[in-house]
Design an enzyme around this catalytic site. Structure first.
Site, PDB file in Angstrom:
ATOM      1  N   TRP A 192     -25.782  73.036  30.247  1.00 51.91           N
ATOM      2  CA  TRP A 192     -26.275  74.322  29.772  1.00 51.91           C
ATOM      3  C   TRP A 192     -26.173  74.379  28.231  1.00 51.91           C
ATOM      4  CZ3 TRP A 192     -23.590  78.303  27.200  1.00 51.91           C
ATOM      5  CH2 TRP A 192     -24.377  79.447  26.947  1.00 51.91           C
ATOM      6  N   ASP A 232     -36.540  91.335  28.873  1.00 52.62           N
ATOM      7  CA  ASP A 232     -35.770  90.329  29.612  1.00 52.62           C
ATOM      8  C   ASP A 232     -34.964  90.989  30.718  1.00 52.62           C
ATOM      9  OD1 ASP A 232     -33.835  87.864  29.880  1.00 52.62           O
ATOM     10  OD2 ASP A 232     -35.327  87.208  28.418  1.00 52.62           O
ATOM     11  N   ASP A 233     -33.922  90.332  31.141  1.00 48.84           N
ATOM     12  CA  ASP A 233     -33.075  90.717  32.271  1.00 48.84           C
ATOM     13  C   ASP A 233     -32.555  92.157  32.127  1.00 48.84           C
ATOM     14  OD1 ASP A 233     -31.376  90.645  34.415  1.00 48.84           O
ATOM     15  OD2 ASP A 233     -30.224  88.920  33.706  1.00 48.84           O
ATOM     16  N   ARG A 256     -22.670  82.360  38.416  1.00 52.42           N
ATOM     17  CA  ARG A 256     -23.111  83.542  37.673  1.00 52.42           C
ATOM     18  C   ARG A 256     -23.124  84.764  38.600  1.00 52.42           C
ATOM     19  NH1 ARG A 256     -28.306  85.665  34.272  1.00 52.42           N
ATOM     20  NH2 ARG A 256     -27.168  86.157  32.392  1.00 52.42           N
ATOM     21  N   LYS A 313     -41.625  85.975  32.436  1.00 52.69           N
ATOM     22  CA  LYS A 313     -40.643  84.903  32.216  1.00 52.69           C
ATOM     23  C   LYS A 313     -39.908  84.723  33.536  1.00 52.69           C
ATOM     24  CE  LYS A 313     -36.461  83.939  29.477  1.00 52.69           C
ATOM     25  NZ  LYS A 313     -35.547  84.501  28.464  1.00 52.69           N
ATOM     26  N   ASP A 369     -37.082  83.100  35.547  1.00 50.19           N
ATOM     27  CA  ASP A 369     -35.780  82.486  35.283  1.00 50.19           C
ATOM     28  C   ASP A 369     -35.165  81.954  36.584  1.00 50.19           C
ATOM     29  OD1 ASP A 369     -33.548  81.747  33.833  1.00 50.19           O
ATOM     30  OD2 ASP A 369     -33.160  83.738  33.006  1.00 50.19           O
ATOM     31  N   ASN A 413     -31.060  80.810  37.422  1.00 49.41           N
ATOM     32  CA  ASN A 413     -29.810  80.666  36.681  1.00 49.41           C
ATOM     33  C   ASN A 413     -28.628  80.050  37.413  1.00 49.41           C
ATOM     34  OD1 ASN A 413     -30.196  81.676  33.946  1.00 49.41           O
ATOM     35  ND2 ASN A 413     -30.848  83.547  34.947  1.00 49.41           N
ATOM     36  N   CYS A 427     -38.185  79.131  33.019  1.00 46.73           N
ATOM     37  CA  CYS A 427     -36.865  79.208  32.382  1.00 46.73           C
ATOM     38  C   CYS A 427     -35.839  78.862  33.451  1.00 46.73           C
ATOM     39  CB  CYS A 427     -36.636  80.630  31.850  1.00 46.73           C
ATOM     40  SG  CYS A 427     -35.014  80.909  31.110  1.00 46.73           S
ATOM     41  N   ASP A 449     -30.864  77.825  26.086  1.00 43.89           N
ATOM     42  CA  ASP A 449     -30.232  79.079  25.666  1.00 43.89           C
ATOM     43  C   ASP A 449     -29.548  78.924  24.318  1.00 43.89           C
ATOM     44  OD1 ASP A 449     -31.031  80.773  27.623  1.00 43.89           O
ATOM     45  OD2 ASP A 449     -29.213  80.640  28.823  1.00 43.89           O
TER      46      ASP A 449
HETATM   47  C1  DGJ Z   1     -30.944  82.847  31.046  1.00 48.81           C
HETATM   48  C2  DGJ Z   1     -32.110  82.697  30.119  1.00 48.81           C
HETATM   49  O1  DGJ Z   1     -32.179  81.390  29.649  1.00 48.81           O
HETATM   50  C3  DGJ Z   1     -31.991  83.710  29.004  1.00 48.81           C
HETATM   51  O2  DGJ Z   1     -33.018  83.529  28.079  1.00 48.81           O
HETATM   52  C4  DGJ Z   1     -32.018  85.088  29.596  1.00 48.81           C
HETATM   53  O3  DGJ Z   1     -33.267  85.333  30.171  1.00 48.81           O
HETATM   54  C5  DGJ Z   1     -30.916  85.243  30.612  1.00 48.81           C
HETATM   55  N1  DGJ Z   1     -30.930  84.190  31.587  1.00 48.81           N
HETATM   56  C6  DGJ Z   1     -31.005  86.549  31.325  1.00 48.81           C
HETATM   57  O4  DGJ Z   1     -30.095  86.683  32.324  1.00 48.81           O
END
Ligand code: DGJ
Length: 724
Positions: free
Chosen positions: A195, A362-363, A439, A472, A474, A476, A522, A544
């Site tokens: 990461w 974003d989020d 997360r 976008k 994502d 995670n 992403c 990130d």
């Molecule tokens: C991870 C992404 O890489 C960030 O840019 C952002 O969107 C966060 N997640 C949001 O939780």
């Protein structure tokens, strides 16, 4: 003709831009690799497979002659159990429990256009050879696809396995390819990371045995990218023979380079055999993901340009690959979860007049989501935060002539969410057994059609009900607790590949189902930066880590395989949020503009001077955007090897180029640094505005040009090189 078959020597020749790939039907009827490299004549190459060392080697099935051992051949698709001890590409458990196979040539056909893979991303176009193979004993078979291009030095390959028997068989390994290289005089290049530290370059010597890169994470991952380079010893960025294998796949994968006992190198790979098996019923076929084999005799840079060409010309959505991209202002590093409609409006207002044209929210806009512990899966706008819903902020942004983008993480669910409360079984895991968090969230079970339908309906409803221009997407976390309540016990090991198929299905229905929306990929930064994702997402958030110094390495490493235009790169605030480093706004702009660009900071805090610099930067970016999207990349100084980073982008017609230079740390009384330019036309005359010189391309490429670095850390500069 790009593909020819010479019946007298039973040899196939695939001739693409700058390469020949050859293999033949060997005396026992298997496909054996002969050559992959610079263009050659269509000679009979069977002498390459002359008898070598082979005492005590097993013979091929049924022929008691040591003259016919697998030792003498490099397979085009290695199989197991009948005398070949090298890494097989396929391991099939037959109905009786034995795992033997002996895949023999049956026939072939040459197609003018490559058929796309059903349900999986793949390259388009290109003349294609299909070779049909069948086991000598059973009705198990394989079709090998080879595609050759006249605009990129690559061969695209894949295998389709067929069960022609009337009982099921089990695939315990189902790779996409085998092929080989002579000798073992190679380094293996891999792109490793984690990461915020993606795609570092590592080069290690090939040795006897196997060097591998893989993922067991259900995603291509930041750990090891699905790519392997074979660098002939002595080759450099600019010179020498270099091969690459790049897998068009987003789940657990494996790529292997094996130094064999007879002194050759065998390359194999595809879906990771770890925790994999696939029940193939009678009459069924199994498609493997495509691998793109690149070759260059212009060093590592040449290999990269081959990948950039083929991915731009034959993989990434034609509607976007060469069109101007949105220049975004993203609110993540500006606000994290702490925003409301007024704050977002202020951000949009603050960038008015700068040329930034898209606000990406974003989020945190949905469900109960004030931190990362809750809300995922509930794709319903949070009107406590966003008074007036999405409509008000979208209208505000649109009224300024800007576009509006929205963040989703479609594949995930929070434990604290309405979705999880009503459908806990939608999350991947074994019922009754505590799952691992990552997360604070779980992954949704994309192997299940009903879960996929939920995701598609939820996301598509938001897109249908709101005027959204950009998404976008994502992702995670990585998988744990691999198990689906939707699969029979004897199909649980199909999970990793079924997840990939499920992911491609929802991408198909969401991304391709909304052709007017621009989608960016992403994955907690760039943890799913692979060719299959580029099929859906023309650009991917690269990392990130937004620090300019860190980004020189991340972007340099990413460019080994992926075109600049696929890297989403933002100018962020200082001190940088990840490493606390201070860098100049100019430097942040120069580095972030080597990709699909944007800003990710609070523009309401801009001074007049900063705002004016941002206006200039966006204007400059627009001037160079076509080069970033379409040009040839020449890497000059590697940030992995010293104090400098420099790259050139040269237009295909060589009338225009851009040089970006960067020095990490200032050095007192520094020695002079000169750069030899690359990729220009030696006969053309160029003007370099910033140097106030007009000289021949041959001069610029042979006489190193002095670069002045201002005395400061993290200094960068840009030079425009234009034909006069
Ligand atoms: C991870 C992404 O890489 C960030 O840019 C952002 O969107 C966060 N997640 C949001 O939780």
């Amino acid at each position: 003709m790009a593909i020819t078959y010479r019946a007298e020597s039973k040899t196939f020749y695939l001739c693409g831009k700058g390469l020949t790939y050859a293999f033949f039907v060997n005396p026992v009827g298997n496909l054996s690799h002969l050559y992959c490299g610079a263009p050659i004549g269509q000679d009979d190459l069977s002498y390459l497979r002359a008898k070598g060392r082979g005492s005590f080697a097993p013979t091929v099935p049924g022929i008691d002659s040591p003259e016919l051992s697998y030792h003498y051949f490099l397979p085009e698709l290695g199989f197991y159990g009948t005398g070949d001890y090298r890494e097989p590409a396929v391991l099939v458990e037959n109905a009786g429990g034995d795992r033997l196979s002996n895949l023999l040539y049956v026939s072939h056909e040459i197609l003018p256009q490559k058929p796309l893979i059903n349900g999986m991303p793949s390259l388009s176009g290109g003349e294609t050879l299909v070779v049909h193979l069948k086991d000598g004993f059973s009705n198990f078979g394989a079709d090998l696809y080879y595609t050759v291009y006249d605009d990129a030095s690559v061969i695209a390959r894949r295998a389709v396995y067929r069960n022609g028997a009337d009982t099921p068989v089990r695939l315990r390994r189902a790779y996409s390819f085998s092929f080989g290289l002579p000798g073992q005089n190679y380094d293996v290049m891999t792109l490793y990371g984690s990461w915020a530290c993606e795609r570092n370059i590592e080069q290690i010597p090939l040795h006897h045995g196997v060097v591998s890169v893989d993922s067991k994470r259900l995603t291509s991952s930041a750990t090891l990218n699905p790519f392997m380079g074979l660098i002939e010893k002595g080759s450099t960025e600019t010179h020498g023979n270099v091969w690459g294998v790049s897998l068009v796949y987003s789940s657990s994968f494996m790529l292997k380079a094996e130094g064999t006992d007879v002194g050759e190198t065998l390359l194999t790979g595809g879906i990771n055999e770890f925790d994999f098996s696939w029940k193939l019923n009678a009459g069924e076929a199994f498609e493997t993901p495509e691998v793109v084999i690149a070759y260059s005799n212009e060093g590592i840079g040449g290999m990269s340009r081959a990948y950039h060409d083929v991915y731009r010309n034959h993989l990434i959505d034609r509607r976007h690959v060469r069109s101007p991209r949105p220049v975004v202002i993203n609110n993540w590093e500006a606000t994290y979860f702490d925003f409301d409609t007024d704050k977002l409006k202020a951000i949009a207002d603050a960038v008015e007049g700068t040329g930034i044209d898209t606000l990406v929210l974003d989020d945190g806009w949905f469900g109960k989501r004030d931190n990362d512990k809750s809300g995922l899966g509930d794709w319903v706008v949070n009107t406590d935060k966003l008074k007036g819903g999405l409509t008000e902020i979208i209208n505000h942004v649109h009224a300024k002539g800007m576009k509006f983008g929205l963040w989703f993480e479609p594949e995930m669910v929070s434990e604290d969410s309405d979705l999880f409360r009503s459908h806990p079984d939608y999350a991947i895991g074994v019922p009754g057994r505590a799952r691992c968090y990552s997360r604070h969230q779980y992954m949704l079970d994309l192997t299940r059609p009903d879960v996929r339908d939920y995701i598609v309906n939820a996301v598509n409803s938001v897109l249908a009900e709101n005027s959204i221009d950009y998404v976008k997407w994502d992702y995670n976390r990585n998988v744990t607790d691999i198990y689906s309540v939707g699969l029979d016990a004897d199909r649980q090991s199909e999970f990793a590949h079924r997840y990939a198929l499920g992911l491609y299905d929802i991408c198909e229905r969401i991304v391709h189902g909304n052709p007017n929306v621009f989608f960016e990929g992403c994955s907690g930064g760039g943890a799913r930066f692979d060719p299959a994702m580029l099929f859906y997402f023309p650009q991917i958030w690269t990392s990130d880590d937004t620090d300019a110094e860190e980004r020189t390495k991340i972007q340099y490493g990413t460019s080994i395989v992926y075109p600049l235009s696929t890297m989403s790169c933002h100018v962020s605030a200082v001190p940088n949020h990840q490493v606390k480093r201070m860098t100049a706004l100019e430097t942040r702009g120069h580095i972030a503009h080597l990709g699909a660009t944007g800003y990710e900071l609070d523009p309401t805090l801009f001074t007049e001077e900063e705002k004016s610099l941002v206006c200039t930067q966006v204007e400059e970016f627009k001037r160079q955007e076509s080069l970033v999207q379409n040009g040839d990349l020449y890497r000059i100084d590697s940030p992995f090897e010293g104090n400098f980073f420099s790259e050139m982008i040269v237009s295909k017609d060589k009338t225009e180029a851009l040089l970006v230079v960067y020095r990490r740390l200032a050095v007192p009384n520094a020695e002079s640094k000169r750069i030899r330019l690359a990729g220009l036309d030696p006969e053309k005359t160029y003007r370099i505005e910033e140097m106030n010189i007009t000289v021949k391309g041959s001069t610029l490429m042979n006489v190193p040009m002095p670069i002045k670095y201002r005395s400061m850390d993290f200094y960068s500069a840009v030079y425009h090189i234009i034909e006069v």
